[in-house]
Structure formats: C-alpha cells, structure tokens
Design an enzyme around this catalytic site. Structure first.
Site, mmCIF file in Angstrom:
data_model
loop_
_atom_site.group_PDB
_atom_site.id
_atom_site.type_symbol
_atom_site.label_atom_id
_atom_site.label_comp_id
_atom_site.label_asym_id
_atom_site.label_seq_id
_atom_site.Cartn_x
_atom_site.Cartn_y
_atom_site.Cartn_z
ATOM 1 N N GLY A 1 87.546 38.876 21.937
ATOM 2 C CA GLY A 1 88.702 39.558 22.522
ATOM 3 C C GLY A 1 88.283 40.150 23.852
ATOM 4 C CD GLN B 1 89.090 51.686 24.852
ATOM 5 O OE1 GLN B 1 90.039 50.967 25.133
ATOM 6 N NE2 GLN B 1 88.993 52.295 23.686
ATOM 7 C CD GLU C 1 97.692 40.313 31.210
ATOM 8 O OE1 GLU C 1 98.220 39.271 30.840
ATOM 9 O OE2 GLU C 1 97.199 40.459 32.330
HETATM 10 C C1 LIG Z 1 100.618 41.760 21.282
HETATM 11 C C2 LIG Z 1 99.433 41.108 21.885
HETATM 12 C C3 LIG Z 1 99.619 40.050 22.779
HETATM 13 C C4 LIG Z 1 98.519 39.369 23.266
HETATM 14 N N1 LIG Z 1 98.727 38.252 24.055
HETATM 15 C C5 LIG Z 1 97.654 37.497 24.397
HETATM 16 C C6 LIG Z 1 97.848 36.233 25.070
HETATM 17 O O1 LIG Z 1 98.960 35.822 25.380
HETATM 18 N N2 LIG Z 1 96.749 35.488 25.339
HETATM 19 C C7 LIG Z 1 95.488 35.902 25.015
HETATM 20 O O2 LIG Z 1 94.551 35.163 25.288
HETATM 21 N N3 LIG Z 1 95.285 37.090 24.388
HETATM 22 C C8 LIG Z 1 96.329 37.878 24.066
HETATM 23 N N4 LIG Z 1 96.133 39.070 23.403
HETATM 24 C C9 LIG Z 1 94.767 39.487 23.051
HETATM 25 C C10 LIG Z 1 94.313 40.740 23.776
HETATM 26 O O3 LIG Z 1 94.037 40.436 25.112
HETATM 27 C C11 LIG Z 1 93.138 41.324 22.991
HETATM 28 O O4 LIG Z 1 93.680 41.885 21.819
HETATM 29 C C12 LIG Z 1 92.400 42.359 23.792
HETATM 30 O O5 LIG Z 1 91.710 41.761 24.849
HETATM 31 C C13 LIG Z 1 91.399 43.136 22.927
HETATM 32 O O6 LIG Z 1 90.637 42.291 22.142
HETATM 33 P P1 LIG Z 1 90.453 42.601 20.576
HETATM 34 O O7 LIG Z 1 91.794 42.870 20.026
HETATM 35 O O8 LIG Z 1 89.647 41.502 19.996
HETATM 36 O O9 LIG Z 1 89.665 43.967 20.527
HETATM 37 P P2 LIG Z 1 88.058 44.146 20.605
HETATM 38 O O10 LIG Z 1 87.517 43.396 21.770
HETATM 39 O O11 LIG Z 1 87.479 43.862 19.281
HETATM 40 O O12 LIG Z 1 87.959 45.696 20.909
HETATM 41 C C14 LIG Z 1 88.109 46.685 19.902
HETATM 42 C C15 LIG Z 1 87.970 48.047 20.570
HETATM 43 O O13 LIG Z 1 86.660 48.177 21.142
HETATM 44 C C16 LIG Z 1 86.773 48.487 22.520
HETATM 45 N N5 LIG Z 1 85.678 47.845 23.240
HETATM 46 C C17 LIG Z 1 85.262 46.558 23.152
HETATM 47 N N6 LIG Z 1 84.231 46.341 23.978
HETATM 48 C C18 LIG Z 1 84.009 47.512 24.630
HETATM 49 C C19 LIG Z 1 83.076 47.942 25.626
HETATM 50 N N7 LIG Z 1 82.177 47.102 26.150
HETATM 51 N N8 LIG Z 1 83.115 49.223 26.034
HETATM 52 C C20 LIG Z 1 84.038 50.089 25.534
HETATM 53 N N9 LIG Z 1 84.942 49.742 24.591
HETATM 54 C C21 LIG Z 1 84.927 48.469 24.157
HETATM 55 C C22 LIG Z 1 88.117 47.942 22.942
HETATM 56 O O14 LIG Z 1 88.604 48.583 24.113
HETATM 57 C C23 LIG Z 1 88.957 48.251 21.705
HETATM 58 O O15 LIG Z 1 89.356 49.595 21.760
HETATM 59 C C24 LIG Z 1 97.209 39.785 22.925
HETATM 60 C C25 LIG Z 1 97.040 40.878 22.083
HETATM 61 C C26 LIG Z 1 98.112 41.535 21.551
HETATM 62 C C27 LIG Z 1 97.875 42.683 20.614
#
Ligand SMILES: Cc1cc2nc3c(=O)[nH]c(=O)nc-3n(C[C@H](O)[C@H](O)[C@H](O)COP(=O)(O)OP(=O)(O)OC[C@H]3O[C@@H](n4cnc5c(N)ncnc54)[C@H](O)[C@@H]3O)c2cc1C
Length: 406
Positions: free
Chosen positions: A133, A368, A364
C-alpha cells in the site's frame, strides 16, 4: 504579479461543475451513498456534461484541460459529495500515468475510443496490493515478456471503479531482483481476461466503489507498455505529484460545504432564546472553518498551477493533500458539533460528509506518507541552505555513549 482571476473558459467550466453538482449530486448524495455501487447514471451525465477525462489532450479526442482546470471540477463535485467526486475524477487518475509517459499514438489507440463514444467508459488506476500500500515499490504483480507480448500475473486491491472499468493502468514488476527499479506501467484492457474479485465494503464514500482485480496469465500486446521498463515507480511518483491536487480539491469542496451547512444551521437554530450564530463560541469555530476552507483551496490551486507550469511540485502537492484533507476532517467534525444532535442524526446527511472526509486522509498516499515526502524534500533543501545567520553547530553532536531514552 499574481492574477487570481479565472480565465473565461475556466469560469465556464467551474460554473458548469457547480450547476451539475447542485442538480445531480447534492440532492442525491445520501441516496447514492446508501446504494453503495458505482453510480453509472451519474457518471453518464457527468460524461455528457464534459466533466470527465479532463486532461486527455485534444489530439487524442480529449478536452485538453490542465490540472488547475481539473481542480475547479473536483472542488465543485466534492462540495456535493466526496464519493461521487471520486467516481467522477477516477478516469483522470487512471489516465494520469499515461499523460506522464505514453506516446500520442498510444493515447489515440487505447484512450480515444474510450472517451469519444456515446456511453461513458471507465478506467482504473491499479497500483495497490494487499502487501504493498504505502510501500508502493514492493509491488509483486509480475509482467513477463514473451515474444511480442507481455503476460501479467497478480492481484491488485482497493481499485476504484474497477468493477466497471474497461482499461486498467497497472504497475507491475518485470524483475524482482531490481526491486522498485524493475517496475513498469502497462495499459491492460479488461477484455484481455482481467477478473474482478472481492468488492471492498467501506464506511464512507460509498458512491465510489473499490474492488480487487485479478490478472491470471493476461496477455497484452507489447505496445501496452507505457514508457520504459524500470521507470514505473518514477512514473507513479510523478503521477501522484499531479493527482494529489485532485484529491486536495475534493477536500477543499468538503471544507466549504461544512462551513456552509454549519453556518446555515447557526442562523436558524435557537438556544437560550438566541440564534446560536450569536454565540462567540460558535462564531469562532465557523471563522476557523472558513480559514481552513480557504487554505485548502489555495494550497490546492498553487500545487496544480506549479505542475501546469512545468515546475516541480512534489512538496506543494503533498502539502495541499495533507492540509486540505486534514482541514476537511476537522471541518466535518466541527460542522457536526455546531449542528449538535441534528448533525449526528443520520437523516440530516452530515454523516455521509463526515465519513467521506476520513478517506481523504488515506488514499493517494496516506497523510503520513505525504508528510514523509515533504520531510524528505526539506532535508535535501536544508543541506543547501545558507540563511546568512552565523551559528556554530560544531561540537553539539551528542557522543554515542550518552544516555538515550529506552
Ligand atoms: C477507498 C479507497 C480507494 C482507493 N483507491 C485506490 C485506487 O484507485 N488505486 C490504487 O492503486 N489504490 C487505491 N487505494 C489504496 C490506497 O492508496 C492505500 O490504501 C493507501 O496507499 C494506504 O495503503 P494501506 O491501506 O495498505 O496502508 P499501509 O501502507 O499498510 O499503512 C498503514 C498505516 O501505516 C502508516 N505507514 C505506513 N508506512 C509508514 C511510514 N513509512 N511512516 C509512517 N507511517 C507509515 C500509514 O500511513 C497508515 O496509517 C484506495 C484505498 C481506499 C481506502
């Protein structure tokens, strides 16, 4: 000299988006949220009104708008409902990597047929995976070259508009040994055998829809490769620098909607015999909310303007995304506070705005991750700074053996 006037064509586009929102989004937002599916009828209307596919160049059948123009549309539609706005702007996101690296011939072959027919067609931006993500460079979806074809295998998740998309912009790994330097971008037409998996069930923005996308031995022609092999991660970062302004614009719309609903309420609702707008405790909240709405709008427009003028905007687009979405969440919270029990009641519709605002801080790039982008750029800049202020920092490095918090 800074000119804050909109050009006549921009004003026309903005007016059209505002009128569209008033007629087709705001009155139906609660209903569309409950329906919890891609609002195809609304998207057809938005397509016919010329509010989609905004940045596709004229040579490929698009209207050729720039990023700043796009923010006027997303701000207006976001004012009505963030979920509807996300659905409407999703084609801009899906095609953005192609605007970065595709040739005009590729756009004419793969995008023009999608955006010039009678029926609205959807694209989807497929970067995220279950274990990739925030760490987008950890992509495991594979692209393997065989003869004059690429074969795609893997799964993406959370992909907006995927369930009805005809074309996917897919980030895939060509050589795992190279890590993020092995990633490339591909256009993958749905009819090549792309399958849709789990539909995500969300707490907000339910007028936009996300799904898992499955690629099992999906063969695509070699001209579906966008740009160069190994430049996909770079493309994703450049794309997000542009598209974050779009999300920030939706957030700016949410910010202003919260001010407007809360201030309308405050001049009607009476408590202790007066309109609650007369209480400074409420007025100060509204004043801060309007400040947040203006800050959201202006940081957004500045980030877009920089990109349109070919200036690096990685810091500014991350700031716009963080400021606008944090402000939207705060304004939604404050609007409900000002509206008291009526704000919290499902039937008055503020719940849809509140839950929709939360997502703006997550997709997007979470806020963080956006702060990391800002911080990274600041660190680079600090190394080159000469402020003229003489302060001797030498000798203030703590020696290794001093006490440190455990
Ligand atoms: C409704 C919705 C629509 C979306 N649409 C799309 C789309 O069209 N196409 C697409 O490709 N993706 C899409 N996404 C995916 C979205 O971009 C990801 O959910 C987002 O990038 C976060 O990834 P994750 O959910 O795996 O969280 P994780 O990466 O697992 O993060 C979990 C938490 O840890 C924090 N974290 C992670 N790494 C760090 C760091 N290095 N330092 C500090 N904090 C950190 C994050 O900020 C978050 O709070 C969508 C998501 C949602 C919920």
């Amino acid at each position: 000299m800074v000119d804050y006037n909109l050009l006549p064509y921009q004003k026309e586009l903005q007016d059209k988006a505002v009128a569209f929102t008033k007629e087709h989004i705001t009155p139906y937002a609660v209903e569309l949220d409950k329906a919890d599916e891609i609002p195809m009828d609304l998207l057809q209307k938005a397509y016919e009104a010329g509010l989609m596919n905004l940045h596709v160049p004229k040579e490929a059948g698009g209207p050729g708008y720039n990023l700043l123009d796009e923010t006027f549309v997303s701000e207006a539609t976001g004012y009505g409902d963030a979920g509807c706005a996300t659905s409407i702007m999703c084609n801009n996101l899906a095609f953005a990597p192609l605007m970065v690296d595709a040739t005009i011939e590729q756009l004419q072959k793969y995008i023009q047929p999608l955006i010039t027919g009678e029926k609205v067609k959807l694209g989807a931006f497929a970067l995220t995976e279950r274990n990739s993500g925030s760490d987008a460079g950890a992509t495991t979806t594979m692209a393997e070259k065989q003869g004059d074809e690429w074969i795609i295998n893997g799964r993406k998740c959370w992909i907006t508009n995927a369930a009805k998309a005809d074309l996917f912009t897919v980030f895939a790994q060509t050589d795992p040994k190279l890590g993020y330097k092995g990633i490339a971008v591909f256009m993958v037409p749905k009819d090549r055998g792309v399958e849709i998996g789990h539909i995500e069930n969300k707490i907000g923005q339910r007028a936009s829809n996300q799904a898992e996308v499955i690629f099992e031995n999906v063969h695509i022609p070699e001209d579906c490769l966008v740009g160069e092999v190994g430049k996909g991660f770079h493309n994703a970062m450049k794309t997000l620098d542009k598209t974050r302004a779009g999300i920030a614009a939706i957030a700016a719309g949410v910010c202003q909607r919260c001010v407007d609903e809360a201030s309308r309420f405050s001049i009607t609702r009476k408590s202790f015999g007066s309109k609650i707008a007369k209480f400074q405790g409420i007025g100060f909240m509204l004043a801060d909310m309007q400040g947040r709405a203006l800050t959201a709008q202006q940081t957004t427009r500045y980030a877009a303007w920089l990109a349109d003028n070919n200036m690096r905007n990685s810091t500014e687009s991350a700031i716009a995304k963080v400021v606008a979405s944090d402000n939207a969440m705060q304004n939604a919270t404050d609007a409900i506070q000002i509206m008291g029990g009526y704000g919290y009641a499902e039937e008055y519709g503020m719940g849809v705005i509140f839950r929709g605002a939360k997502l703006l801080q997550i997709y997007e790039g979470t806020n963080q991750i956006n702060r990391l982008v800002i911080m990274g750029n600041l660190k680079k800049r600090a190394k080159t700074l000469n402020t003229g202020f003489k302060l001797n920092y030498e000798g203030i490095d703590a020696p290794d053996h001093t006490w440190a918090p455990q």
